[in-house]
Design an enzyme around this catalytic site. Structure first.
Site, PDB file in Angstrom:
ATOM      1  N   LEU A   1       0.977  -1.080  -0.143  1.00  0.00           N
ATOM      2  CA  LEU A   1      -0.077   0.074  -0.036  1.00  0.00           C
ATOM      3  C   LEU A   1       1.054   1.225   0.055  1.00  0.00           C
ATOM      4  O   LEU A   1       1.983   1.043   0.457  1.00  0.00           O
ATOM      5  CB  LEU A   1      -0.795   0.038   1.208  1.00  0.00           C
ATOM      6  CG  LEU A   1      -1.761  -1.073   1.250  1.00  0.00           C
ATOM      7  CD1 LEU A   1      -2.857  -1.017   2.649  1.00  0.00           C
ATOM      8  CD2 LEU A   1      -2.986  -0.990   0.146  1.00  0.00           C
ATOM      9  N   ASP A   2       0.547   2.330  -0.690  1.00  0.00           N
ATOM     10  CA  ASP A   2       1.294   3.528  -0.660  1.00  0.00           C
ATOM     11  C   ASP A   2       1.420   4.061   0.827  1.00  0.00           C
ATOM     12  O   ASP A   2       0.483   3.788   1.492  1.00  0.00           O
ATOM     13  CB  ASP A   2       0.597   4.549  -1.367  1.00  0.00           C
ATOM     14  CG  ASP A   2       0.270   4.561  -2.910  1.00  0.00           C
ATOM     15  OD1 ASP A   2       1.261   3.545  -3.298  1.00  0.00           O
ATOM     16  OD2 ASP A   2      -0.461   5.121  -3.206  1.00  0.00           O
ATOM     17  N   MET A   3       2.526   4.635   1.194  1.00  0.00           N
ATOM     18  CA  MET A   3       2.705   5.406   2.505  1.00  0.00           C
ATOM     19  C   MET A   3       1.538   5.732   2.801  1.00  0.00           C
ATOM     20  O   MET A   3       1.289   5.840   4.240  1.00  0.00           O
ATOM     21  CB  MET A   3       4.086   6.152   2.421  1.00  0.00           C
ATOM     22  CG  MET A   3       4.300   6.644   3.602  1.00  0.00           C
ATOM     23  SD  MET A   3       5.748   7.740   3.428  1.00  0.00           S
ATOM     24  CE  MET A   3       5.986   8.276   5.433  1.00  0.00           C
TER      25      MET A   3
END
Length: 559
Positions: A406-408
């Site tokens: 998942l993106d940060m």
């Protein structure tokens, strides 16, 4: 030429109650300062009202229009007065110089500039290349060459078949002679057959010589044409490279320390030493250079898009966006030296003090709820991540193995395999798209439909990573299904179901004008920064890697 005082714009609004920024804007990830928002609004009002020049931005629905990035720079004059400078990226109305906007760092369109003369030379060479390439004689020669080569190939093949047939016939005659004729007559027959074999080979030899001569004559004429075209192209290339390098040296940028550096010198220190096309023509470098040159103190900046959305990039009318990395990062890295600049928030570990919730664990897998701001895997400067935390919690397992990310800025469910066997099973499920994911998202705007499907192929932006582009030519297929949950206070909450897993897929599919045309709340890349990105991986369904039973995990999130 405009005087500095003419390009310094005083605020129309009363700004006495607004605090000044404590540091200059970090241009690659920011929320516009209130004074920059006011300045941008005033500039937009000017764009709507001015009649001194004409440019089709596509605002009236004309798809052939061209939108542009504009910028405002909050400055203090040498007399201590607050105001702002304005700029646009590239050219507008085929001009570099427009009233109320700062000039380019170097005006290549100026009449006395070497660029015009040297570009004319390149243009003439380009015309010569086109003329030579379009010469009917060249086309005729190519056609004749192709025809000769085809005819020779056909005749050669025919003669080779004749040789094969003749060889077989001579073999038959030789055997017949040896079986039926006296010895002295056999020798005579064999001599005759040998002469026939030599004659057949000579036919092929002379056929080749004849066609070689005809083809060589055409190739010689073609060579003269192609040499002339090649020389013109090489001369054009040399002149273009020389002109480009000359331009690179003319673009010289000041910084907050009063130091000056050329475009060539700035990019020489990067991994790509050749500056990309248009480097130095963006709004931010123009404004900062003008401010330094004329004694203005930069305090904050913001850039916004004006006009129709481009085909590939995420740009919406009147929305603020960060500066581009490919062109502006090296230049602004130099120009901001000497200023106190806001720290790069992307280098901070936003999730450092946020717990990683274990949703489920057994001998095969662990499912976690990653908080927004925590990396999925270690980054270049930040090692803390969901992976390293799981690794610390399970030090004696074969894994953990990373299966997806998942993106940060995105929160939600992640599954890690703890054994090689589980990793192989889950990998196969991801490849076969047997793992189902549901995301919760909040977008800026009112979604009118109840559900829909978005199909927009995507690829990375080579000039502005980590941004992604919509690209029908080179992009990979990307499909998202969505459902509307509710609309409130001008924002829409959605369920999103990605059928593919492209980088930033949901964010791009929401923000792109061919998608929902509404950026996610808090999307600092494709929309505007907020307290957080409103995207959460809420549900995850998979087959257990050992017993194959379907499992569904949920993690609630309140936006």
């Amino acid at each position: 030429m405009h005087q500095p005082e003419q390009l310094f714009t005083r605020f129309n609004a009363n700004i006495d109650s607004i605090d000044l920024p404590s540091a200059f804007t970090f241009p690659f990830y920011y929320q516009p300062h209130p004074l920059c928002i006011i300045a941008a609004t005033e500039l937009q009002q000017h764009l709507e009202a001015q009649t001194q020049w004409q440019h089709d931005f596509g605002i009236e629905g004309n798809e052939s229009g061209t939108g542009k990035m504009f910028g405002v720079l909050l400055v203090r004059s040498s007399q201590g007065e607050l105001g702002y400078l304005s700029a646009f990226s590239g050219k507008i109305a085929e001009q570099n110089l427009l009233p109320n906007f700062v000039p380019p760092v170097f005006d290549m369109l100026a009449e006395e500039c070497f660029f015009r003369t040297e570009l004319d030379d390149i243009t003439q060479l380009n015309s010569r290349v086109k003329t030579l390439s379009a010469d009917p004689t060249l086309a005729e020669l190519n056609q004749t060459l192709a025809q000769y080569q085809a005819e020779y190939q056909q005749q050669e093949q025919h003669q080779r078949q004749a040789i094969i047939y003749g060889r077989a016939e001579r073999k038959r005659q030789r055997l017949e002679a040896e079986q039926t004729l006296p010895t002295e007559e056999v020798k005579t027959v064999l001599d005759q057959l040998a002469k026939q074999s030599v004659a057949d080979k000579n036919v092929l030899k002379y056929l080749k010589l004849e066609w070689d001569e005809k083809i060589a004559q055409v190739q010689s004429k073609l060579l003269k044409y192609n040499d002339e075209i090649h020389q013109a192209k090489q001369q054009r290339k040399n002149l273009s490279n020389a002109l480009q390098n000359k331009l690179f040296e003319q673009y010289c940028f000041l910084n907050g320390k009063g130091e000056q550096k050329s475009l060539k010198a700035i990019f020489a220190e990067t991994t790509n030493p050749t500056p990309p096309a248009g480097a130095g023509e963006c709004a931010a470098p123009k404004m900062l250079h003008y401010a330094y040159k004329h004694g203005f103190t930069p305090l904050a900046m913001a850039e916004f898009w004006w006009g129709i959305s481009p085909k590939s990039e995420i740009r919406q009318h009147k929305k603020f966006y960060p500066s581009c990395h490919g062109k502006c990062n090296p230049i602004l890295g130099h120009m901001l030296q000497g200023l106190t600049v806001d720290p790069n928030p992307l280098e901070d570990n936003w999730g450092e003090n946020k717990p990683l919730e274990i949703v489920y664990q057994d001998d095969a897998i662990v499912v976690v709820n990653k908080p927004s701001g925590l990396l999925s895997v270690p980054g270049k400067t930040i090692k803390d991540s969901a992976y390293t935390r799981v690794q610390a919690l399970f030090p004696d397992v074969e894994g953990p193995f990373v299966l997806h990310r998942l993106d940060m800025a995105t929160s939600g469910l992640l599954v890690f395999a703890l054994t090689r066997r589980a990793n192989k099973s889950l990998q196969q499920q991801f490849i076969a798209r047997g793992i189902e994911k549901r995301y919760l998202a909040m977008v800026e705007g009112v979604v009118s439909q109840q559900s829909g499907e978005i199909n927009l192929p995507m690829r990375g932006d080579p000039d502005d990573r980590p941004r992604q582009l919509v690209c029908y030519e080179h992009g990979k297929p990307a499909t998202t299904y969505w459902e509307l949950i509710e609309t409130k206070d001008g924002r829409s909450k959605l369920y999103m179901y990605p059928k593919t897993g492209r980088t930033h897929q949901l964010r791009v599919h929401c923000a792109h004008y061919q998608g929902l045309n509404m950026a996610m709340v808090g999307d600092g890349l494709y929309g505007e920064k907020d307290s957080r990105l409103h995207l959460h991986a809420e549900r995850l369904s998979l087959d257990h890697p050992y017993n194959k039973k379907r499992m569904t995990f949920n993690a609630a999130c309140e936006f």
